[in-house]
Write a protein that holds these residues in place. Structure first.
Motif, PDB file in Angstrom:
ATOM      1  N   ARG A 173       0.801  -1.218   0.000  1.00 57.42           N
ATOM      2  CA  ARG A 173       0.000   0.000   0.000  1.00 57.42           C
ATOM      3  C   ARG A 173       0.842   1.280   0.000  1.00 57.42           C
ATOM      4  O   ARG A 173       0.305   2.384   0.137  1.00 57.42           O
ATOM      5  CB  ARG A 173      -0.919   0.005   1.217  1.00 57.42           C
ATOM      6  N   GLU A 213      -0.634  14.729  -0.744  1.00 56.84           N
ATOM      7  CA  GLU A 213      -1.819  15.583  -0.708  1.00 56.84           C
ATOM      8  C   GLU A 213      -1.906  16.339   0.622  1.00 56.84           C
ATOM      9  O   GLU A 213      -2.205  17.540   0.660  1.00 56.84           O
ATOM     10  CB  GLU A 213      -3.078  14.739  -0.912  1.00 56.84           C
ATOM     11  N   ALA A 214      -1.626  15.652   1.725  1.00 56.00           N
ATOM     12  CA  ALA A 214      -1.688  16.293   3.037  1.00 56.00           C
ATOM     13  C   ALA A 214      -0.611  17.374   3.185  1.00 56.00           C
ATOM     14  O   ALA A 214      -0.864  18.445   3.758  1.00 56.00           O
ATOM     15  CB  ALA A 214      -1.532  15.242   4.127  1.00 56.00           C
ATOM     16  N   ASP A 268       0.622   8.885  -2.025  1.00 57.94           N
ATOM     17  CA  ASP A 268      -0.338   9.855  -2.569  1.00 57.94           C
ATOM     18  C   ASP A 268      -1.034  10.622  -1.444  1.00 57.94           C
ATOM     19  O   ASP A 268      -1.202  11.847  -1.526  1.00 57.94           O
ATOM     20  CB  ASP A 268      -1.384   9.145  -3.436  1.00 57.94           C
ATOM     21  N   GLN A 269      -1.448   9.912  -0.409  1.00 59.01           N
ATOM     22  CA  GLN A 269      -2.129  10.559   0.713  1.00 59.01           C
ATOM     23  C   GLN A 269      -1.228  11.577   1.408  1.00 59.01           C
ATOM     24  O   GLN A 269      -1.665  12.684   1.761  1.00 59.01           O
ATOM     25  CB  GLN A 269      -2.586   9.503   1.724  1.00 59.01           C
ATOM     26  N   GLU A 308      -2.755   2.910   9.214  1.00 60.51           N
ATOM     27  CA  GLU A 308      -2.887   1.822   8.251  1.00 60.51           C
ATOM     28  C   GLU A 308      -2.616   0.479   8.923  1.00 60.51           C
ATOM     29  O   GLU A 308      -3.260  -0.529   8.609  1.00 60.51           O
ATOM     30  CB  GLU A 308      -1.921   2.053   7.089  1.00 60.51           C
ATOM     31  N   LEU A 321       0.106   8.234   9.369  1.00 61.19           N
ATOM     32  CA  LEU A 321      -0.529   7.473   8.293  1.00 61.19           C
ATOM     33  C   LEU A 321      -0.203   5.984   8.404  1.00 61.19           C
ATOM     34  O   LEU A 321      -1.078   5.124   8.253  1.00 61.19           O
ATOM     35  CB  LEU A 321      -0.066   8.010   6.930  1.00 61.19           C
ATOM     36  N   GLN A 363      -0.286   4.150  -2.421  1.00 62.98           N
ATOM     37  CA  GLN A 363      -1.461   4.889  -1.973  1.00 62.98           C
ATOM     38  C   GLN A 363      -1.124   5.787  -0.774  1.00 62.98           C
ATOM     39  O   GLN A 363      -1.590   6.922  -0.692  1.00 62.98           O
ATOM     40  CB  GLN A 363      -2.590   3.923  -1.582  1.00 62.98           C
ATOM     41  N   LEU A 364      -0.307   5.274   0.150  1.00 61.62           N
ATOM     42  CA  LEU A 364       0.091   6.084   1.296  1.00 61.62           C
ATOM     43  C   LEU A 364       0.917   7.300   0.865  1.00 61.62           C
ATOM     44  O   LEU A 364       0.789   8.398   1.430  1.00 61.62           O
ATOM     45  CB  LEU A 364       0.908   5.236   2.278  1.00 61.62           C
TER      46      LEU A 364
END
Length: 398
Positions: free
Chosen positions: A25, A35-36, A31-32, A113, A109, A28-29
């Motif tokens: 993952r 964005e943050a 990307d998160q 997760e 994060l 995806q992490l």
């Protein structure tokens, strides 16, 4: 990430199982987190190219997750990467507080997760994972500490290199070099106007053991000092604010640097003129005789400066004016020249000169008449008086 206390087999099993899923993952992490971070501060995008940022966050997360489930003897690639990343972010100019924010937010994060993975796959193991929370956050703190140390070390090295570059530019200006953009670059590095009011100060400093060390002045009363050290003297470029002149500069130097001979140049209109100002300040210093222990201004000692600027002509002047005196006994000669000096310093008053010399005024008159006879010059004739004054300076300084 990646704790280092002894774990039970159950704890290892839970962590390794969750870490395998967590590694899948990472994109995806990443990307998160990107964005943050962008939402938190636009400086992330301004300092770090987007593709580079994504790749580096992805690698940092992957190394951190691997360290989380690694055995005690495994290499700490997460810390090695944190060190490289700290150096890189310092070079890019990203503020350290934002870099630390990124590491700690990544920790949140990953922890969230982990909780989600264990809840989905093995909810009975949640107490085990919670027991490992201190390990996870100890790892995050260790990474943050490593990245901060690397960042600060690189920042300090960059500042040192920048200071050395600015000092080299200042040295080039003081040496009188003229290269395109030199003055502008020095102005930017020193945070000074390229065109402004500047003076140069040269102070003789003895660095022998046991001597009181020289204390540099940083700023004082509308003056900013930028110092450079030479073998036996110190040079200062002085920026003068409007309304502040050489009188104030000389007063500050005499008060803060007592007992040290020095020279002050005239004011020059820009950084490009510092080479000429340095030469004039050195000339002013040369007008200080061996018994002078104060700082002098060139504009107040121009006749003497003319003498010391041409030592070859000065020696001819001494020989021409004081030739017969040079043949006298040194003690006799010293008395006559000391009397002439006292009379000149007293404005031509024999009475005041006698007070300075602790003798009768008639003694002063007699010595001056003898001096006139030996030199074939009259102290009452302006041209002869000028020659006597300049010859006296040349003799004392030669």
């Amino acid at each position: 990430m990646g704790g280092r206390r002894e774990r039970t087999e159950r704890e290892w099993s839970v962590l390794m199982s969750a870490a395998q899923v967590l590694l899948e993952r990472v994109p995806q992490l990443t990307d998160q987190l990107i964005e943050a971070l962008q939402a938190h501060s636009p400086q992330f995008d301004l300092a770090v190219p987007r593709d580079e940022h994504w790749q580096q966050i992805s690698e940092a997360m992957r190394y951190g997750i691997e360290a989380l489930a690694a055995k005690r003897s495994a290499p700490r690639r997460d810390l090695q990467y944190a060190e490289r990343l700290g150096r890189r972010r310092a070079e890019q100019g990203l503020p350290l507080e934002l870099l630390l924010y990124a590491y700690r937010h990544a920790g949140y994060l990953v922890w969230d997760e982990l909780l989600e993975i264990v809840t989905e796959k093995d909810p009975e193991s949640l107490p085990v994972l919670v027991h490992l929370a201190s390990d996870v956050w100890a790892g995050v703190d260790r990474q943050a500490s490593t990245v901060a140390d690397a960042y600060r070390g690189t920042e300090q090295e960059m500042r040192r290199r920048s200071d050395e570059r600015v000092q080299a530019l200042l040295d080039a200006l003081l040496e009188g070099r003229s290269a395109p953009g030199l003055a502008a670059s020095a102005a930017a590095g020193l945070d000074l106007p390229e065109q402004g009011r500047y003076a140069v100060v040269v102070i003789r400093v003895e660095r022998a053991a046991g001597r009181e060390p020289f204390h540099r002045i940083g700023a004082a009363e509308g003056l900013r000092f930028f110092w450079r050290m030479r073998t036996d003297y110190e040079i200062a470029v002085v920026a003068l604010e409007p309304g502040v002149g050489l009188t104030e500069l000389a007063e500050v130097l005499r008060r803060r640097c007592p007992g040290r001979p020095g020279g002050i140049s005239p004011v020059v209109p820009g950084l490009a003129d510092l080479g000429e100002a340095r030469r004039l300040a050195e000339t002013a210093l040369r007008t200080c005789g061996p018994d002078t222990d104060r700082i002098v201004r060139l504009d107040e000692r121009l006749p003497t400066a003319l003498v010391v600027s041409r030592p070859d002509l000065a020696s001819h002047l001494v020989a021409d004016v004081f030739g017969p005196l040079l043949a006298l006994d040194p003690a006799d000669r010293a008395v006559l020249l000391e009397t002439l000096d006292a009379w000149l310093e007293s404005g031509g008053s024999a009475g005041r000169a006698a007070t300075r010399l602790f003798c009768h005024r008639n003694t002063v008159f007699n010595r001056l008449r003898r001096l006139e006879q030996l030199t074939s010059r009259s102290l009452s004739r302006p041209r002869d008086l000028i020659e006597m004054m300049l010859a006296l300076d040349a003799f004392r300084l030669g």
